[in-house]
Design an enzyme around this catalytic site. Structure first.
Site: not given
Length: 446
Positions: A91, A112, A115, A127, A166-167, A242, A378
């Site tokens: 993810k 990630q 996290k 990623k 998204g990123d 964002n 997410s």
């Protein structure tokens, strides 16, 4: 400093990943936290467990050909690093930016892992992205690029395999084009294969706001450990995308005054408080530059030289990109009386800056903890898709707040357990590592 038992591991990572500066920086930061863990739990040094965590399970690099509006064929490079799936499907977001390379993607994927582990949800770390730059491109060009990108990537995705989001450079427009192509290629409406979708086709309420809101929730909880809050505080937020926009929004709800924000061209200072509606109009509707803000707000000033971190503030929220806040910036913030720093972006503070904040007693929330709200929401979107359900904004935000408070409390408790009370970097690294390590031990040497 690196524990002597871990130095050979770092040396091997340095040798095998030469030139990947950001990835090596991220690995070193985590290994610096693990000496105390190995001393207490030597079993974590067995079976090359740490070495396996530092090596991606799979790295995918591919060509992305597309046709621009002048009918010229363009070529970009696509990436997906599937780093660790011990806790669940990979993810992590997709980033479209000229700076993207395999080292950047590996750094983001490595961060990630921890996290995602901190959220307590069943998601692994990955990623991806491309060196494609969506800025200045037409909708048609962006659609054709996204379709070409997904035409290769789709074979590596699935709701039980790998779930992108998204990123930077990948918002709701890009996610829509990517998901549409995935659906077209697979002939399946597999909604949980991507997150950050629009509400009309399976998205989650509060997902857009989640990273910024989550960072504010984390810092508010962190401030409370010293009987403080955002209320009445001067705040500087870097970026105006964002994450920055919704960080500003939630800080305002908490009673703080955000006086500056930025983009890659420069920064604006508005002592009356940033007009968030105007920033949203410039950035989300016009897709313009932050310099336009000062043109429309006579009392605001715009600077294209210097650093936004020279603006005196009580709280700093770096929310733009990696290594944006340097040691020099940290010294300026400390001299101006900053009391807390919360990372809304991934690793936006350099190692020197982090060290200076710790030495000065500044509360510091690292990105892998403070900005985990986006990936947490997410995962909640995946949950809603799997159950064919749709929650209200209030339901989702309540879950988000609870997750962020839990992440804060777990990081704080872990730091205290390992002899460094108030060290959220150590707490986040150790708490995330232990959860992943326990899962990897249970699964055997794979």
């Amino acid at each position: 400093m690196i524990d002597e038992k871990l130095q050979p591991i770092l040396n091997d990572v340095l040798r095998r990943n030469a030139g990947e500066t950001e990835f090596l920086q991220a690995v070193q930061e985590v290994l610096e936290s693990l000496g105390r863990v190995i001393a207490k739990h030597p079993e974590y040094a067995d079976n090359a467990l740490i070495e396996r965590i530092c090596e991606p399970e799979r790295q995918i690099i591919f060509r992305v050909p597309w046709v621009d509006d002048d009918n010229r064929v363009r070529i970009n490079r696509g990436f997906r690093v599937q780093f660790n799936s011990a806790l669940g499907p990979y993810k992590g977001g997709l980033r479209f930016h000229p700076s993207v390379n395999v080292g950047i993607v590996k750094f983001l994927g490595f961060e990630q892992i921890f996290k995602n582990a901190l959220t307590g949800l069943p998601i692994g770390g990955g990623k991806g992205g491309s060196d494609f730059n969506p800025r200045g491109r037409s909708d048609g060009e962006i659609m054709r690029f996204c379709q070409s990108f997904m035409t290769e990537l789709y074979r590596h995705l699935g709701e039980y395999t790998d779930v992108p989001a998204g990123d930077i450079g990948v918002g709701s427009r890009e996610v829509g084009y990517l998901f549409g192509q995935y659906k077209r290629l697979t002939n399946r409406y597999e909604a949980a294969v991507m997150t950050g979708k629009g509400l009309v086709y399976g998205g989650s309420r509060a997902r857009t706001e989640a990273t910024g809101y989550g960072a504010a929730y984390f810092v508010e909880r962190m401030l409370a450990t010293r009987a403080g809050s955002f209320d009445g505080k001067r705040v500087v937020v870097s970026g105006s995308g964002n994450v920055a926009i919704y960080t500003i929004e939630k800080i305002r709800e908490f009673g703080g005054k955000v006086i500056a924000c930025s983009d890659s061209g420069g920064f604006v200072v508005d002592e009356e408080g940033i007009d968030l509606d105007l920033v949203k109009e410039i950035k989300q509707v016009r897709r313009g530059r932050i310099s336009e803000y000062a043109e429309l707000r006579p009392k605001a000033r715009y600077q294209d030289q210097g650093s936004v971190w020279n603006v005196p503030c009580d709280i700093a929220m770096p929310s733009a990109t990696q290594n944006e806040l340097t040691g020099k910036d940290a010294k300026a913030l400390i001299a101006n009386g900053v009391v807390a720093v919360g990372e809304g972006a991934n690793m936006p503070c350099t190692p020197e800056a982090v060290r200076l904040f710790h030495e000065a007693g500044v509360l510091f929330g690292p990105g892998k903890a403070a900005n985990a709200g986006g990936v947490a929401t997410s995962a909640l979107e995946m949950q809603q898709n799997a159950s064919r359900d749709s929650w209200t904004f209030e339901q989702t935000e309540t879950r988000l707040a609870a997750i962020m408070h839990d992440i804060h409390d777990r990081c704080a408790a872990t730091a205290e357990e390992y002899g460094r009370p108030g060290d959220y970097v150590l707490g986040a690294n150790v708490a995330g590592f232990i959860r992943v390590a326990e899962a990897m031990k249970a699964l055997g040497v794979i």
